[in-house]
Design a protein around this motif. Structure first.
Motif, short mmCIF file in Angstrom:
data_model
loop_
_atom_site.label_atom_id
_atom_site.label_comp_id
_atom_site.label_asym_id
_atom_site.label_seq_id
_atom_site.Cartn_x
_atom_site.Cartn_y
_atom_site.Cartn_z
N LYS A 67 0.84 -1.19 0.00
CA LYS A 67 0.00 0.00 0.00
C LYS A 67 0.87 1.25 0.00
O LYS A 67 0.53 2.26 -0.61
CB LYS A 67 -0.90 -0.02 1.24
CG LYS A 67 -1.86 1.16 1.36
CD LYS A 67 -3.03 1.02 0.42
CE LYS A 67 -4.08 2.08 0.70
NZ LYS A 67 -5.22 1.98 -0.23
N SER A 86 10.56 13.28 -2.71
CA SER A 86 9.76 13.30 -3.93
C SER A 86 10.66 13.74 -5.07
O SER A 86 11.69 14.40 -4.83
CB SER A 86 8.58 14.27 -3.79
OG SER A 86 9.06 15.61 -3.80
N ASN A 190 1.82 17.80 6.01
CA ASN A 190 1.74 18.46 4.71
C ASN A 190 0.95 19.76 4.81
O ASN A 190 1.51 20.84 4.75
CB ASN A 190 1.14 17.51 3.67
CG ASN A 190 2.13 16.41 3.29
OD1 ASN A 190 3.17 16.67 2.70
ND2 ASN A 190 1.83 15.17 3.66
N GLN A 259 7.45 16.92 1.11
CA GLN A 259 6.18 16.33 1.55
C GLN A 259 6.43 15.27 2.61
O GLN A 259 7.46 14.62 2.64
CB GLN A 259 5.41 15.73 0.36
CG GLN A 259 6.22 14.80 -0.51
CD GLN A 259 5.52 14.45 -1.81
OE1 GLN A 259 4.85 15.28 -2.43
NE2 GLN A 259 5.68 13.21 -2.25
N ASP A 260 5.47 15.17 3.53
CA ASP A 260 5.44 14.18 4.61
C ASP A 260 6.40 14.49 5.76
O ASP A 260 5.99 14.51 6.92
CB ASP A 260 5.68 12.77 4.11
CG ASP A 260 4.72 12.37 3.00
OD1 ASP A 260 3.64 12.98 2.91
OD2 ASP A 260 5.05 11.46 2.22
N ALA A 313 1.62 10.14 3.98
CA ALA A 313 1.73 9.73 2.58
C ALA A 313 0.39 9.19 2.08
O ALA A 313 -0.03 9.51 0.95
CB ALA A 313 2.82 8.67 2.44
N LEU A 314 -0.28 8.42 2.89
CA LEU A 314 -1.59 7.87 2.50
C LEU A 314 -2.62 8.97 2.33
O LEU A 314 -3.48 8.89 1.44
CB LEU A 314 -2.08 6.87 3.56
CG LEU A 314 -1.44 5.48 3.51
CD1 LEU A 314 -1.88 4.67 4.71
CD2 LEU A 314 -1.82 4.76 2.21
N ARG A 316 -2.17 11.89 1.26
CA ARG A 316 -1.94 12.56 -0.02
C ARG A 316 -2.51 11.74 -1.17
O ARG A 316 -2.99 12.32 -2.17
CB ARG A 316 -0.44 12.75 -0.27
CG ARG A 316 0.21 13.84 0.54
CD ARG A 316 1.62 14.11 0.07
NE ARG A 316 2.55 13.03 0.36
CZ ARG A 316 2.97 12.14 -0.53
NH1 ARG A 316 2.54 12.18 -1.78
NH2 ARG A 316 3.82 11.18 -0.19
N ASP A 317 -2.44 10.41 -1.07
CA ASP A 317 -2.87 9.54 -2.16
C ASP A 317 -3.55 8.31 -1.55
O ASP A 317 -2.93 7.25 -1.43
CB ASP A 317 -1.68 9.13 -3.02
CG ASP A 317 -2.10 8.36 -4.26
OD1 ASP A 317 -3.31 8.27 -4.52
OD2 ASP A 317 -1.21 7.85 -4.98
N PRO A 318 -4.80 8.44 -1.17
CA PRO A 318 -5.48 7.35 -0.45
C PRO A 318 -5.85 6.17 -1.33
O PRO A 318 -6.36 5.16 -0.85
CB PRO A 318 -6.73 8.03 0.10
CG PRO A 318 -7.00 9.15 -0.87
CD PRO A 318 -5.64 9.63 -1.33
N ALA A 319 -5.65 6.24 -2.62
CA ALA A 319 -6.07 5.15 -3.54
C ALA A 319 -5.34 3.85 -3.23
O ALA A 319 -4.20 3.84 -2.80
CB ALA A 319 -5.79 5.56 -4.97
#
Length: 319
Positions: A67, A86, A190, A259-260, A313-314, A316-319
């Motif tokens: 994940k 990043s 963030n 980020q993070d 991190a999740l 930012r992009d929970p997909a």
């Protein structure tokens, strides 16, 4: 949750089970501290070492389907400039000259500087006043910085720039030496970003040396003990100065596309002006080191600190 911890290694042939033996044996490495923290939070952790080739790492990640990938790499094929938080933040923050230009654009104070590429004749611009400090343009962790990095005249400047070109095969950045307190500020999150308690590098026994964060001052424990160099929480900062530092570091964090998590290195001058020396997108986060200690002082245990980075991190992009 499945979390892959990726890091550079001297043992590319090792499997996850081999690294887990090191984790169980309490071997002190940042990636093992991170893995222990995540496993302690009951995450399913895969340890993947990276050396000369990426194919093995990609195969392991494809089979595991994590994940989140926790990037603990400090270098790839011998170059520290290829890893970080990043792609954009890494590209910008690794280049000390580009960093200073961007920070200055955001009205953040930075030392006056000049860049000399290999082959350039190091002619000092008139606005640069001695003493100056000479550093490799693209290194971090104080690599290439020693007491000899501080120069007082044009001859020594030329010699040190030549040394950087020949030893590190990259450009040299020459900065005015800002006298003052050496401060490190960790940030996590963030939007908003949380500013952690301020850490100070103190020089107990300078003994004629310049009070600068050389490689030995940061990483040589025997040298640190002999010179009474310590990382402590900064004391005696007024609320106004603390707020100024927090605002400067938050602005720098976002200006550099971090980020993070990250760290900002500062000098606090005698007139309480704040100068940003560097912005680090990939700071050392091992247990019982300065950023982890700052997180603990802010109320986060080490496992909570590491999981917080994963959670950010999740988010930012929970997909």
């Amino acid at each position: 949750m499945k979390v892959a911890v990726v890091f550079d290694t001297l043992h590319p042939e090792w499997e996850d089970a081999d690294y887990k033996k090191e984790v169980d044996a309490k071997v002190e490495e940042a990636e093992y501290d991170v893995a222990r923290a995540l496993m302690g939070k009951e995450h399913d952790v895969l340890l993947v070492g990276v050396a000369e080739q990426l194919g093995w790492m990609l195969e392991r990640l494809a089979g595991f389907e994590p994940k989140v990938v926790f990037n603990g790499c400090e270098s790839f094929r011998g170059h520290a400039r290829h890893t970080g938080s990043s792609p954009t933040g890494l590209l910008v923050a690794r280049n000390k000259s580009l960093t200073k230009k961007i920070l200055a654009h955001h009205d953040i104070r930075v030392p006056a500087f000049a860049e000399f590429r290999p082959g350039d004749k190091p002619v000092r611009p008139s606005e640069l006043r001695y003493p100056l400090i000479v550093k490799p343009l693209l290194e971090d962790a104080s690599v290439g910085i020693s007491q000899a990095s501080v120069v007082e005249n044009d001859d020594d400047l030329g010699a040190r720039v030549k040394f950087i070109h020949e030893k590190y095969r990259q450009a040299a950045i020459v900065e005015e030496l800002i006298e003052g307190r050496e401060l490190y500020v960790g940030l996590i999150g963030n939007d908003p970003v949380q500013v952690l308690p301020i850490v100070e590098l103190t020089f107990g026994d300078a003994d004629g040396d310049h009070r600068i964060a050389t490689y030995k001052a940061k990483w040589d424990e025997e040298y640190r003990k002999r010179k009474k160099i310590r990382n402590t929480f900064a004391k005696g900062l007024s609320d106004e100065v603390t707020a100024k530092i927090a605002d400067t570091c938050s602005t720098a964090f976002h200006a550099m596309w971090l980020q993070d998590y990250g760290r900002v290195d500062l000098r606090l001058a005698h007139d309480e002006e704040v100068y940003v020396l560097e912005v680090n997108p990939n700071p050392f986060i091992a247990r019982e080191n300065e950023m982890a200690d700052a997180a603990e002082k802010a109320g986060m245990s080490y496992p909570d600190f590491i999981e917080r980075i994963v959670d950010e991190a999740l988010a930012r992009d929970p997909a």
